[in-house]
Scaffold this motif. Structure first.
Motif, PDB file in Angstrom:
ATOM      1  N   TYR A  96       0.836  -1.201   0.000  1.00 43.53           N
ATOM      2  CA  TYR A  96       0.000   0.000   0.000  1.00 43.53           C
ATOM      3  C   TYR A  96       0.873   1.254   0.000  1.00 43.53           C
ATOM      4  CZ  TYR A  96      -3.097   3.674   1.659  1.00 43.53           C
ATOM      5  OH  TYR A  96      -3.781   4.854   1.789  1.00 43.53           O
TER       6      TYR A  96
ATOM      7  N   ASP B   8       0.469   2.058  -3.846  1.00 35.88           N
ATOM      8  CA  ASP B   8      -0.680   2.958  -3.849  1.00 35.88           C
ATOM      9  C   ASP B   8      -0.254   4.405  -3.643  1.00 35.88           C
ATOM     10  OD1 ASP B   8      -3.289   3.828  -3.945  1.00 35.88           O
ATOM     11  OD2 ASP B   8      -3.725   3.333  -1.855  1.00 35.88           O
ATOM     12  N   ARG B   9       0.538   4.662  -2.635  1.00 35.97           N
ATOM     13  CA  ARG B   9       0.924   6.043  -2.335  1.00 35.97           C
ATOM     14  C   ARG B   9       1.943   6.586  -3.333  1.00 35.97           C
ATOM     15  NH1 ARG B   9      -2.635   8.633  -0.458  1.00 35.97           N
ATOM     16  NH2 ARG B   9      -3.986   6.872  -0.580  1.00 35.97           N
ATOM     17  N   VAL B  10       2.912   5.804  -3.730  1.00 35.26           N
ATOM     18  CA  VAL B  10       3.972   6.307  -4.609  1.00 35.26           C
ATOM     19  C   VAL B  10       3.599   6.159  -6.084  1.00 35.26           C
ATOM     20  CG1 VAL B  10       6.394   6.039  -5.262  1.00 35.26           C
ATOM     21  CG2 VAL B  10       5.723   5.831  -2.865  1.00 35.26           C
ATOM     22  N   TYR B  11       3.084   4.983  -6.463  1.00 30.95           N
ATOM     23  CA  TYR B  11       2.838   4.704  -7.877  1.00 30.95           C
ATOM     24  C   TYR B  11       1.359   4.760  -8.265  1.00 30.95           C
ATOM     25  CZ  TYR B  11       7.701   3.343  -8.076  1.00 30.95           C
ATOM     26  OH  TYR B  11       9.063   3.348  -8.032  1.00 30.95           O
ATOM     27  N   HIS B  12       0.480   5.134  -7.360  1.00 28.44           N
ATOM     28  CA  HIS B  12      -0.943   5.387  -7.615  1.00 28.44           C
ATOM     29  C   HIS B  12      -1.702   4.183  -8.181  1.00 28.44           C
ATOM     30  CE1 HIS B  12       0.091   9.459  -6.688  1.00 28.44           C
ATOM     31  NE2 HIS B  12       0.978   9.492  -7.672  1.00 28.44           N
ATOM     32  N   ALA B  13      -1.458   3.026  -7.631  1.00 31.52           N
ATOM     33  CA  ALA B  13      -2.271   1.858  -7.979  1.00 31.52           C
ATOM     34  C   ALA B  13      -3.525   1.887  -7.112  1.00 31.52           C
ATOM     35  CB  ALA B  13      -1.492   0.577  -7.727  1.00 31.52           C
ATOM     36  N   SER B  14      -4.589   1.275  -7.557  1.00 30.45           N
ATOM     37  CA  SER B  14      -5.819   1.277  -6.761  1.00 30.45           C
ATOM     38  C   SER B  14      -5.667   0.367  -5.547  1.00 30.45           C
ATOM     39  CB  SER B  14      -7.003   0.828  -7.615  1.00 30.45           C
ATOM     40  OG  SER B  14      -6.897  -0.542  -7.917  1.00 30.45           O
TER      41      SER B  14
ATOM     42  N   THR C 143      -1.437  -0.737 -13.365  1.00 27.69           N
ATOM     43  CA  THR C 143      -1.142   0.656 -13.035  1.00 27.69           C
ATOM     44  C   THR C 143      -0.917   1.462 -14.303  1.00 27.69           C
ATOM     45  OG1 THR C 143       1.209   0.190 -12.835  1.00 27.69           O
ATOM     46  CG2 THR C 143      -0.099   0.058 -10.823  1.00 27.69           C
ATOM     47  N   ARG C 144      -0.891   2.774 -14.119  1.00 26.01           N
ATOM     48  CA  ARG C 144      -0.575   3.657 -15.249  1.00 26.01           C
ATOM     49  C   ARG C 144       0.893   3.500 -15.606  1.00 26.01           C
ATOM     50  NH1 ARG C 144      -2.036   8.911 -12.634  1.00 26.01           N
ATOM     51  NH2 ARG C 144      -2.882   7.745 -10.900  1.00 26.01           N
TER      52      ARG C 144
ATOM     53  N   ASP D 150       3.143   5.691 -16.538  1.00 25.83           N
ATOM     54  CA  ASP D 150       3.922   6.922 -16.562  1.00 25.83           C
ATOM     55  C   ASP D 150       5.179   6.828 -15.690  1.00 25.83           C
ATOM     56  OD1 ASP D 150       2.445   6.756 -14.282  1.00 25.83           O
ATOM     57  OD2 ASP D 150       1.892   8.877 -14.220  1.00 25.83           O
TER      58      ASP D 150
END
Length: 149
Positions: free
Chosen positions: A19, A23-29, A81-82, A84
Motif C-alpha cells: 500500500y 498505492d501512495r507512490v505509484y498510484h495503484a488502486s 497501473t498507469r 507513466d
C-alpha cells in the motif's frame, strides 16, 4: 493455528508495505493492491516458507521469495497501473522491501511456527554430500569360453 496466525500476519504486512509503495507512490488502486497482497502472501507462504525454507536456509528462502515477488509484482504493475513510470523499478523496490521483511519473517517461522520435529531434523542433518562409488578388482572380466560354441 500457528500457521494461520503466521499467514495472516504475513498478508497484513505485505498489504501495508505494498500500500505504501504501490498505492501512495505509484498510484495503484487499493483494491488491486489488496488482491496482489493476498495472492502474493498465499503463494509465497506455500512455496517459499513451507517448501523452500525447511529444505534450505534463510538466505536461500529469502532469495527465492525475492524472485517470486519480483516476477509477480512486475506482471501486476505492468497490467494494473498507469505506465507513466518504470514498472521494473516499482517491482524491484517492492520486491526488495518484501525480501527484507521475509528474512525476519523466516527467523520467526523457524523459532515459533515450525514444529520441534523439524527443528531436531534441521540440527541433526549433515549438509555435507558424501558420494560413494563402486569399485572392482578386475579390469577385464573373464569370459566363459564354453558359451561361445
Amino acid at each position: 493455528m500457528k500457521h494461520i496466525i503466521a499467514l495472516a500476519s504475513k498478508i497484513a504486512f505485505t498489504l501495508a508495505l505494498l500500500y505504501l509503495i504501490l498505492d501512495r507512490v505509484y498510484h495503484a488502486s487499493f483494491l488491486s493492491v489488496m488482491f496482489i497482497a493476498l495472492f502474493l502472501g498465499f503463494v509465497s507462504y506455500l512455496s517459499g516458507d513451507m517448501l523452500v525454507l525447511p529444505r534450505t536456509n534463510n538466505i536461500t528462502a529469502s532469495l527465492a521469495d525475492f524472485g517470486l515477488s519480483f516476477v509477480i509484482l512486475w506482471v501486476f504493475v505492468l497490467t494494473q497501473t498507469r505506465n507513466d513510470f518504470s514498472p521494473f523499478g516499482a517491482a524491484l523496490l517492492s520486491a526488495a522491501c518484501l525480501t527484507v521483511f521475509e528474512y525476519f519473517f523466516h527467523r520467526y517461522l523457524l523459532k515459533n511456527v515450525l514444529d520441534e520435529n523439524f527443528q531436531n531434523e534441521l540440527s541433526a542433518r549433515d549438509n555435507t554430500l558424501q558420494y560413494q562409488t563402486e569399485t572392482a578388482d578386475e579390469l577385464f572380466p573373464e569370459t566363459n569360453e564354453k558359451h561361445k560354441e
